[in-house]
Scaffold this active site. Sequence first.
Site, PDB file in Angstrom:
ATOM      1  N   SER A 137       0.539  86.176  -9.694  1.00 53.69           N
ATOM      2  CA  SER A 137       1.601  86.574  -8.762  1.00 53.69           C
ATOM      3  C   SER A 137       2.276  87.812  -9.340  1.00 53.69           C
ATOM      4  O   SER A 137       2.154  88.081 -10.541  1.00 53.69           O
ATOM      5  CB  SER A 137       2.624  85.438  -8.646  1.00 53.69           C
ATOM      6  N   TYR A 150       8.394  78.381 -11.855  1.00 51.67           N
ATOM      7  CA  TYR A 150       7.254  79.068 -11.219  1.00 51.67           C
ATOM      8  C   TYR A 150       6.917  80.350 -11.987  1.00 51.67           C
ATOM      9  O   TYR A 150       5.748  80.599 -12.298  1.00 51.67           O
ATOM     10  CB  TYR A 150       7.617  79.403  -9.764  1.00 51.67           C
TER      11      TYR A 150
HETATM   12  P1  NAD Z   1      -0.564  77.398   0.469  1.00 57.53           P
HETATM   13  O1  NAD Z   1       0.427  76.296   0.300  1.00 57.53           O
HETATM   14  O2  NAD Z   1      -0.760  78.021   1.793  1.00 57.53           O
HETATM   15  O3  NAD Z   1      -1.997  76.931  -0.004  1.00 57.53           O
HETATM   16  C1  NAD Z   1      -2.173  76.168  -1.147  1.00 57.53           C
HETATM   17  C2  NAD Z   1      -3.507  75.466  -1.066  1.00 57.53           C
HETATM   18  O4  NAD Z   1      -3.606  74.648  -2.236  1.00 57.53           O
HETATM   19  C3  NAD Z   1      -3.654  74.533   0.132  1.00 57.53           C
HETATM   20  O5  NAD Z   1      -5.015  74.492   0.520  1.00 57.53           O
HETATM   21  C4  NAD Z   1      -3.226  73.185  -0.442  1.00 57.53           C
HETATM   22  O6  NAD Z   1      -3.756  72.112   0.284  1.00 57.53           O
HETATM   23  C5  NAD Z   1      -3.812  73.305  -1.825  1.00 57.53           C
HETATM   24  N1  NAD Z   1      -3.214  72.437  -2.829  1.00 57.53           N
HETATM   25  C6  NAD Z   1      -1.906  72.170  -3.033  1.00 57.53           C
HETATM   26  N2  NAD Z   1      -1.747  71.280  -4.038  1.00 57.53           N
HETATM   27  C7  NAD Z   1      -3.012  71.010  -4.491  1.00 57.53           C
HETATM   28  C8  NAD Z   1      -3.536  70.154  -5.495  1.00 57.53           C
HETATM   29  N3  NAD Z   1      -2.732  69.384  -6.249  1.00 57.53           N
HETATM   30  N4  NAD Z   1      -4.879  70.124  -5.685  1.00 57.53           N
HETATM   31  C9  NAD Z   1      -5.718  70.866  -4.905  1.00 57.53           C
HETATM   32  N5  NAD Z   1      -5.271  71.662  -3.928  1.00 57.53           N
HETATM   33  C10 NAD Z   1      -3.937  71.730  -3.719  1.00 57.53           C
HETATM   34  O7  NAD Z   1      -0.151  78.473  -0.639  1.00 57.53           O
HETATM   35  P2  NAD Z   1      -0.478  80.030  -0.809  1.00 57.53           P
HETATM   36  O8  NAD Z   1       0.772  80.769  -0.532  1.00 57.53           O
HETATM   37  O9  NAD Z   1      -1.733  80.385  -0.111  1.00 57.53           O
HETATM   38  O10 NAD Z   1      -0.676  80.066  -2.385  1.00 57.53           O
HETATM   39  C11 NAD Z   1      -1.939  80.116  -3.004  1.00 57.53           C
HETATM   40  C12 NAD Z   1      -1.766  80.705  -4.378  1.00 57.53           C
HETATM   41  O11 NAD Z   1      -1.188  82.011  -4.265  1.00 57.53           O
HETATM   42  C13 NAD Z   1      -0.828  79.913  -5.289  1.00 57.53           C
HETATM   43  O12 NAD Z   1      -1.342  79.934  -6.609  1.00 57.53           O
HETATM   44  C14 NAD Z   1       0.472  80.691  -5.203  1.00 57.53           C
HETATM   45  O13 NAD Z   1       1.281  80.523  -6.330  1.00 57.53           O
HETATM   46  C15 NAD Z   1      -0.069  82.110  -5.105  1.00 57.53           C
HETATM   47  N6  NAD Z   1       0.860  83.101  -4.561  1.00 57.53           N
HETATM   48  C16 NAD Z   1       1.361  82.981  -3.302  1.00 57.53           C
HETATM   49  C17 NAD Z   1       2.228  83.964  -2.837  1.00 57.53           C
HETATM   50  C18 NAD Z   1       2.808  83.911  -1.443  1.00 57.53           C
HETATM   51  O14 NAD Z   1       3.712  84.730  -1.156  1.00 57.53           O
HETATM   52  N7  NAD Z   1       2.342  83.059  -0.575  1.00 57.53           N
HETATM   53  C19 NAD Z   1       2.593  85.029  -3.654  1.00 57.53           C
HETATM   54  C20 NAD Z   1       2.063  85.108  -4.933  1.00 57.53           C
HETATM   55  C21 NAD Z   1       1.186  84.139  -5.384  1.00 57.53           C
END
Ligand code: NAD
Length: 253
Positions: A137, A150
Amino acid sequence: MSQCVALTGSTTGIGYAMAEAFARDGASLVINSHLSDDGGAAARLGQLTECHFVQADLSTVAGAQGFVAAAREQLGRLDTLVNNAGTYLDTNFDDLTEAVFDRTFNLNVKGYLFASQAFVKGLAPGQENPSIICTGSTNSLAAEKNSVVYDTSKGAVLMLVRNLAVTLAERGIRVNGIGPGIVETPLSAKGLATPGVRPALERQIPLGRIGVPDEIGGAAVFLASPAARYITGQMLYVDGGILANQMSWEPVS
Ligand code: NAD
């Protein structure tokens, strides 16, 4: 030969978009969630390529190892592992609990490490261009107020990437990260729906808008490809310019 790619946390959001980008590039896939695939992610991706769904909780070592083993069994081999399943559970600093810390680190750090270990242990000698991609991130580098758990977990992802890159280089395994900025997903939805938050964020992002998951997928395909064969230990920030930005002298109207 098409790539065989396993992606954790890939039924929604950034993980799903990465899976779709790999599918369009011709890869065979295994996607994952700790929940069942009620939204039909595997079926949608299955219209583009071979795609399997494996339900597993990546916040446990057994879950991480089980996922990698099942994914390998489905596709016969794995070339690329994408560690993406992550969560954000922070509350105000004074209200933080051990559970918030443990749940965050178990998924965002421990799951990445032990899935990577299982991936590496199952590679065939001389396998072509194996690599690991970890979703970090912008918070891997820059802090957000009231986000200490986080942010610390994502800082750990940066060092996980660098360490595994150094440790695994002699085996020909590349390890890189992708650092999204703020992306429209189920994880960010609640925060983005808070009145006033969206324009406040957009004002600080040089490209002037929140990202969409599709804009992250291409970076993953590139980092896994032979075009990136001399790239390891890097975090590619896909952030609309957030980390390049200094404070602005423009007066607030
Ligand atoms: P999201 O909640 O849309 O997707 C997360 C996915 O992980 C889903 O498929 C969920 O079912 C799955 N998941 C959750 N807990 C789990 C577990 N215990 N075991 C297996 N699968 C699990 O989230 P996102 O925003 O797409 O985030 C994905 C990654 O990107 C994360 O690592 C997050 O920290 C990172 N990220 C997101 C953002 C943002 O702005 N959305 C920014 C920077 C980094």
